[in-house]
Enzyme design. Sequence first.
Site, mmCIF file in Angstrom:
data_model
loop_
_atom_site.group_PDB
_atom_site.id
_atom_site.type_symbol
_atom_site.label_atom_id
_atom_site.label_comp_id
_atom_site.label_asym_id
_atom_site.label_seq_id
_atom_site.Cartn_x
_atom_site.Cartn_y
_atom_site.Cartn_z
ATOM 1 N N HIS A 1 0.773 -0.892 0.189
ATOM 2 C CA HIS A 1 -0.081 -0.516 0.651
ATOM 3 C C HIS A 1 0.872 1.073 -0.101
ATOM 4 O O HIS A 1 2.208 1.258 0.649
ATOM 5 C CB HIS A 1 -0.716 -0.194 1.440
ATOM 6 C CG HIS A 1 -2.157 -1.287 1.414
ATOM 7 N ND1 HIS A 1 -3.126 -0.790 1.895
ATOM 8 C CD2 HIS A 1 -2.082 -3.022 0.786
ATOM 9 C CE1 HIS A 1 -3.533 -1.618 2.009
ATOM 10 N NE2 HIS A 1 -3.660 -2.729 1.325
ATOM 11 N N GLU B 1 0.945 3.820 2.190
ATOM 12 C CA GLU B 1 1.189 4.304 3.033
ATOM 13 C C GLU B 1 1.820 3.389 3.686
ATOM 14 O O GLU B 1 3.460 3.931 4.295
ATOM 15 C CB GLU B 1 -0.020 4.074 4.397
ATOM 16 C CG GLU B 1 -0.967 5.346 4.037
ATOM 17 C CD GLU B 1 -1.713 4.463 2.574
ATOM 18 O OE1 GLU B 1 -2.980 5.122 3.103
ATOM 19 O OE2 GLU B 1 -1.823 3.936 2.195
ATOM 20 N N CYS C 1 -6.192 2.044 5.811
ATOM 21 C CA CYS C 1 -6.811 0.899 5.538
ATOM 22 C C CYS C 1 -6.414 -0.273 7.083
ATOM 23 O O CYS C 1 -5.545 1.241 7.790
ATOM 24 C CB CYS C 1 -6.434 -0.094 4.610
ATOM 25 S SG CYS C 1 -5.143 -0.683 5.081
ATOM 26 N N CYS D 1 -2.475 -0.326 7.300
ATOM 27 C CA CYS D 1 -1.980 1.251 7.043
ATOM 28 C C CYS D 1 -2.091 1.874 8.144
ATOM 29 O O CYS D 1 -0.509 2.463 8.792
ATOM 30 C CB CYS D 1 -2.404 1.992 6.244
ATOM 31 S SG CYS D 1 -1.887 0.704 4.213
#
Length: 161
Positions: free
Chosen positions: A57, A59, A87, A90
């Site tokens: 991801h 992040e 999410c 993260c």
Amino acid sequence: MTEKDKTFMRRAIELSAETALVKRAGGVFGAVIVDKNGEILAEGANRVVAENDPTWHGEMEAIRKACKKVGSFKLDDCTLYSSAECCPMCAAAAYWAGIKKVYFAATVGDALEYGNFDDTMIYAELKKPTTERSMPAEQILREEAVAVWTRYKNMPGKVQY
């Protein structure tokens, strides 16, 4: 929110557009980490599809890069700008890294509506005891694991985090 905050968020949004619409590497997620002096430490973008890695991801990539750059697993006094609300994975990583503040643009609801990214099941599952989750989790060999934990607890010079 300052003009600099807007600039950093626009960069995160730009990264999200590039990774999703141009490179088609993953979802519409970009991130920027800024230090206490207002300098960009690292950037990240979602590459889940390109790398076949569900943890890639934006992040997560930005946190990994920023930690390497500062030479620490802590990002105290840093700010995370994300093109979308974090999410669960993260958000947890941001807490572990010691991120001071998070700014986000799109919401979890926006990600669901416009991209069919649905984290609601994960949020609901994490609230349940492990024995009631849809992904079975069973504890085994605790004594063997705790023996290692005991050695770790007593290990001189270990880094606390």
